[in-house]
Design a protein around this motif. Structure first.
Motif, short mmCIF file in Angstrom:
data_model
loop_
_atom_site.label_atom_id
_atom_site.label_comp_id
_atom_site.label_asym_id
_atom_site.label_seq_id
_atom_site.Cartn_x
_atom_site.Cartn_y
_atom_site.Cartn_z
N LEU A 96 95.52 12.43 68.22
CA LEU A 96 96.33 12.99 68.03
C LEU A 96 97.37 12.99 69.83
O LEU A 96 97.02 14.60 70.24
CB LEU A 96 96.32 14.60 67.97
N PHE A 97 97.73 12.00 69.81
CA PHE A 97 98.68 12.27 71.30
C PHE A 97 98.23 12.68 72.71
O PHE A 97 98.45 11.78 73.29
CB PHE A 97 99.77 12.31 70.79
N PHE B 272 92.32 13.45 73.22
CA PHE B 272 91.97 14.12 72.60
C PHE B 272 92.37 14.52 70.84
O PHE B 272 92.72 13.56 70.11
CB PHE B 272 93.41 15.72 72.80
N VAL C 105 87.51 14.99 61.10
CA VAL C 105 87.20 15.29 59.33
C VAL C 105 86.32 14.92 58.92
O VAL C 105 86.01 13.09 59.23
CB VAL C 105 88.17 15.07 58.71
N VAL D 198 87.11 19.42 57.48
CA VAL D 198 87.84 19.77 58.35
C VAL D 198 87.21 20.36 60.08
O VAL D 198 86.78 21.00 59.56
CB VAL D 198 89.06 20.40 58.87
N ARG E 180 93.60 23.68 69.04
CA ARG E 180 94.00 22.45 67.44
C ARG E 180 95.38 22.06 68.47
O ARG E 180 95.96 23.20 69.46
CB ARG E 180 94.14 23.58 66.57
N ARG E 181 96.38 21.22 68.32
CA ARG E 181 97.18 20.93 67.67
C ARG E 181 97.88 20.99 69.26
O ARG E 181 98.88 20.90 70.29
CB ARG E 181 98.37 22.14 67.38
N VAL E 182 97.17 19.98 70.44
CA VAL E 182 97.45 19.59 71.81
C VAL E 182 98.81 18.47 71.57
O VAL E 182 97.80 17.80 70.78
CB VAL E 182 96.19 19.30 72.75
N ALA E 183 99.05 18.42 72.19
CA ALA E 183 100.67 16.83 72.30
C ALA E 183 100.07 16.32 73.46
O ALA E 183 100.06 14.94 73.12
CB ALA E 183 101.62 17.39 71.51
N TRP F 12 99.91 24.64 72.22
CA TRP F 12 100.38 26.79 71.36
C TRP F 12 101.18 26.72 71.85
O TRP F 12 102.53 27.24 72.62
CB TRP F 12 99.58 27.22 71.31
N ASP G 251 109.91 25.45 69.79
CA ASP G 251 109.68 24.87 68.89
C ASP G 251 109.37 23.85 70.01
O ASP G 251 110.55 23.68 70.98
CB ASP G 251 110.87 25.18 68.27
N LEU H 60 107.24 20.31 70.49
CA LEU H 60 107.04 18.96 70.36
C LEU H 60 106.92 17.96 71.07
O LEU H 60 107.92 17.28 70.66
CB LEU H 60 107.05 18.94 68.60
#
Lengths: 548, 375
Positions: B120-121, B135, B139, B148, B174-177, B193, B223, B225
């Motif tokens: 994921l990116f 990164f 699943v 997951v 989670r959610r590292v870009a 985050w 916000d 992203l």
């Protein structure tokens, strides 16, 4: 830009084939229907065992993992099977899929009262703004992407809801990054609190379902009185004759419509349907020469059918439908060719319903009605409102039948554009997704007892002839010249969006989306009244499943 | 096919004409690094890696990424500018493509057995070029259900070539870009985050700069992203953020604020500074390597930002949407790319459009990274 959709248009076709598929089983089947239904059930279970049990293994109690622990609508099961074919390579012919949808919807469907709050999504009504769900974070966690209805039309226990959440992020790992998902710890909430809330709110086992499973299922054959309304066109009514047609999957019906529109012009139609779960009528056919689909629900006792029909290829265009049994002991008024009369005027008005061939016809104080023609399912009168008739709501009566929804007015107090907020979608222009139109009506209102417009006691008079225009909704829309680029508003209140794709004529070469104020102008005597609504014409829906 | 001593495969004649200049240039460059100049790297759908001579406004070479997929994603050049690591195969693989030979010299397919893994990116290569950090979101595909698993950073040894397997799996929030190495290689920064400074050996969080968890009074969590790694020129990671003032009515002109987060990859200094009342959508940004207090951002408009003063300096309309942006080594030009099939070139002084590069056949660049390398 230039995205290649994975398969737009596949969903409607699939739904047509899978859910409303009674049509393919036509033919002179002579074997008893019950035996056929039993056969269908046996075939269904055999197919489940054969095609599904390799992955969905038997649990200790003999049930199949996941499959036997979920209840859904026919559309929901269609989507599940679509996914199994698409994502997991399950080999199913279209006919086998129809057998399975039938099998699952009957065995693990929703009770009528469970589906009732969310029927709009099954009926594909185009302008519904849902109420937020107050339980936990459901609106934010689920309904930012889906309709609330999509959630509310499933029943699972907590652990099964949790598996669904795992599927969500496992299949679409960017959920956590999306604009709708990244303002909170989506996964952490989705995998803990949400399944708990959903399992409590929409559990697998309910009294409603137990009761419906045990209830006798109605036979819908017979003659029906019908009425409905097509936005932008008007009301219609008449009769429909439903005859049972045995299919290898169980109950199926043929339907023949004999209707007239509000001007008295005949409106013919016919179709075939499958009834799932004992009450979920899904039909295909034609109305006024156009291919249509029907999504109706029969009442528990089989005395009513209510729902919506819509054009097969353009589901935002359609009409409501309400039907009661013709020829019963009771009288019922289902609809009228027009819902108002101006004081001092005379109009020919038809009332549609059942048992209308007896009893006095009344339009309330200040209105006289001379019967021009009369039958069991319609009565046509010449109605005259006295010049001094008191403006306001009236009840219509035919014998013992009574109906609201009629009004007398002298001058209109306000106009509301209905719907007051909706969307259209760009499409076509060489792309694979057709445009989605939006239909508006300019509806006259009286202020009601409080003499103030826009309050709860306003009296709805009805749709009025209007002229239509659009304006930029806000400064951003003005700056982007949305009025110039977004599409055209027709004289009948029908907005047709502009073509899809980047538009080199626009600032930033952007596509033809727009945020518009819709203005309906009605001339009422010497007065000119306007109402406004909002239309966002947005981008194509690339993925158009049966339940949004 | 014979391979030349320099590792460049001779190309067939009909293809070679347009590439001859590039080949010669590459050969000359190999002998004369002082003559190095800026090249842009971007991706194009479905499976292309595009090398652009920035000054010449010319596509130098279009290379094919083997092994499926519909769109290249994150692109990370090796520090010597010879190899580009690019995510493809529906975010399921990374290919290392030799920019001279076009050959796939590295490949890691992420999924194994019943574990389906997507990147994921976030991806970066260690400054010494030896390890590639990706990164990943795994699943477990169990019978009849998905499970997951925790996100992670897979570390690959670039020397392992095609068929590489992770040499380490590091735990990761989670959610590292975005992943970005500190200049000295001692810290792997992960933007999710918050901005986490990770130990590249263990994945341990050494330090955290708060982003969404900031404690700024009267401001909503920002916000953020940003999936575009565009930090190589100034060694500064930057990203736009958007926040709402909770003490002002939504109708107040100052109720919504846009700012820029910057992280100096040399010093580890992080800053978040508003520069305007929100008036434009911004996808990504880049800091000038020359005027280090100047940044440029992009979406439908190109914006010049004074990061020190927290001010919008200038904004111009772009002909269409661009997702990614990068800057020349001399700081004089910005390049806007991604989305469609052209790269726009703008002067940093005036923000005038001074050139453009079109990719033949007009394939979309989509979300592919836009990187600058010196060759």
């Amino acid at each position: 830009m230039g995205q290649k959709p994975r398969g737009p248009g596949r969903w409607p076709g699939l739904l047509l084939g899978a859910v409303a598929g009674g049509v393919v089983f036509g033919g002179a089947l002579t074997v008893a229907q019950d035996a056929l239904a039993d056969d269908g059930r046996m075939q269904g279970r055999a197919l489940v065992e054969e095609r599904c049990s390799a992955c969905h293994q038997k649990e200790a109690d003999g049930s199949l993992h996941r499959i036997d622990h979920v209840r859904k609508t026919p559309e929901g099961w269609t989507m599940t099977l679509f996914r199994m074919r698409q994502f997991h390579g399950v080999a199913l012919s279209d006919e086998e899929q129809r057998t399975l949808v039938r099998y699952f919807a009957d065995r693990q469907g929703l009770a009528p009262e469970e589906a009732a709050p969310y029927r709009y999504v099954l009926e594909r009504r185009p302008s519904v703004v849902e109420e937020p769900v107050t339980d936990g974070d459901l609106t934010v966690m689920c309904a930012r992407c889906h309709s609330v209805a999509r959630v509310g039309l499933q029943r699972r226990d907590e652990d099964e809801w949790r598996r669904l959440v795992n599927f969500h992020l496992g299949q679409w790992p960017t959920i956590e990054y999306s604009a709708q998902g990244r303002d909170r710890k989506w996964w952490e909430i989705a995998s803990t609190e949400i399944p708990q809330t959903l399992g409590g709110k929409f559990p697998f086992r309910t009294d409603a379902w137990t009761s419906w499973q045990a209830a006798p299922k109605p036979d819908l054959s017979g003659r029906w009185a019908v009425a409905g309304h097509r936005a932008g066109i008007g009301s219609y009514g008449g009769t429909a004759t439903v005859t049972k047609e045995a299919t290898k999957d169980g109950d199926g019906y043929r339907i023949a419509y004999d209707l007239t529109d509000s001007a008295g012009k005949p409106l013919k139609g016919e179709g075939r349907s499958t009834v799932f779960t004992g009450y979920e009528w899904r039909g295909t056919g034609t109305l006024d020469g156009k291919p249509v689909r029907e999504v109706f629900a029969a009442s528990r006792d089989g005395s009513r059918l209510d729902g919506r029909w819509f054009l097969t290829q353009q589901d935002e265009v359609g009409g409501s439908l309400h039907a009661v049994r013709a020829g019963g002991a009771d009288s019922t008024i289902l609809g009228t060719s027009q819902s108002f009369l101006k004081a001092g005027s005379t109009a020919r008005i038809t009332l549609w319903g059942s048992g209308l061939d007896r009893g006095e016809v009344g339009f309330g104080p200040g209105v006289s009605a001379k019967i021009l023609s009369r039958g069991p399912t319609s009565v046509t009168v010449e109605a005259t409102a006295a010049a001094d008739a008191v403006p306001g709501a009236r009840s219509l009566t035919v014998g013992g039948a009574k109906s609201a929804g009629f009004a007398v007015y002298a001058t209109l107090d306000s106009i509301r554009v209905e719907p007051d907020f909706t969307i259209a979608r760009v499409g076509g222009n060489g792309g694979p997704v057709p445009p989605m139109t939006a239909q508006f009506e300019a509806v006259g209102y009286l202020n009601g007892p409080d003499s103030k417009p826009g309050t709860a006691d306003d009296v709805r008079v009805g749709p009025m002839p209007a002229s239509w225009s659009v304006e930029p909704f806000n400064d951003a829309a003005a700056q982007m010249e949305d009025v110039k680029f977004a599409g055209a508003m027709g004289s009948n209140g029908l907005f047709t969006p502009a073509g899809a794709g980047p538009n080199p004529q626009r600032q930033f070469g952007t596509n033809n989306i727009g945020d518009l104020k819709v203005v309906g102008t009605v001339i009422d005597g010497s007065a000119t009244l306007t109402g406004t609504g909002r239309l966002i014409s947005t981008v194509q829906r690339w993925n158009d499943p049966p339940i949004h | 096919m014979k391979t030349h001593a320099n590792g460049v495969r001779p190309m067939r004649i009909r293809r070679s004409i347009s590439h001859l200049g590039g080949l010669l240039a590459a050969l000359l460059l190999a002998a004369s690094p002082a003559a190095a100049k800026d090249y842009l790297l971007t991706g194009a759908k479905p499976d292309k890696l595009v090398l652009v001579d920035a000054a010449a406004r010319k596509v130098e070479r279009v290379l094919t990424i083997p092994g499926g997929g519909v769109a290249p994603g994150t692109i990370v050049p090796s520090s010597d500018g010879r190899i580009a690591y690019v995510v493809s195969n529906h975010m399921g693989s990374v290919s290392g493509i030799d920019l001279d030979s076009g050959k796939q010299v590295f490949r890691a397919d992420f999924s194994t057995g019943d574990l389906r893994v997507r990147s994921l990116f976030g991806m970066d290569v260690s400054p010494d070029g030896k390890e590639l950090y990706v990164f990943q979101a795994p699943v477990r595909m169990l019978p009849g259900e998905y499970r997951v698993e925790d996100t992670r950073i897979a570390v690959y040894s670039t020397a392992d070539g095609v068929g590489a397997k992770p040499v380490r799996l590091l735990p990761a929030p989670r959610r590292v870009a975005v992943l970005a190495f500190s200049r000295d290689g001692g810290t792997l920064w992960a933007l999710g985050w918050d901005l986490y400074g990770l130990d590249p050996k263990t994945g341990a969080v050494k330090e955290t700069h708060k982003v969404l968890n900031w404690s700024r009074a009267n401001h909503s969590p920002p916000d953020v992203l940003d999936i575009w790694p565009q930090f190589e020129q100034a060694a500064t990671l930057s990203t736009p953020y958007f926040t709402a003032r909770t003490d002002l009515a939504a109708t107040d002109p100052g109720a919504f604020r846009t700012g820029l987060m910057t992280l100096d990859l040399a010093t580890g200094r992080m800053d978040m500074r508003d520069f305007e009342d929100t008036s434009a959508v911004i996808f990504s940004s880049v800091v000038s390597p020359v005027k280090r207090t100047e940044a440029y951002s992009v979406y439908t408009q190109l914006t010049k930002i004074d990061t020190d003063g927290g001010k919008l300096v200038k904004r111009v309309d772009l002909p269409h949407t661009y997702y990614s942006i990068n800057v020349s080594s001399d700081g004089k030009e910005v390049y806007v790319g991604g989305t469609a099939c052209d790269i726009g070139v703008y002067g940093t002084d005036t923000l005038d459009r001074v050139g453009q590069v079109e990719i033949a056949g007009c394939p979309d660049q989509g979300i592919a990274s836009l990187r600058v390398i010196r060759r």
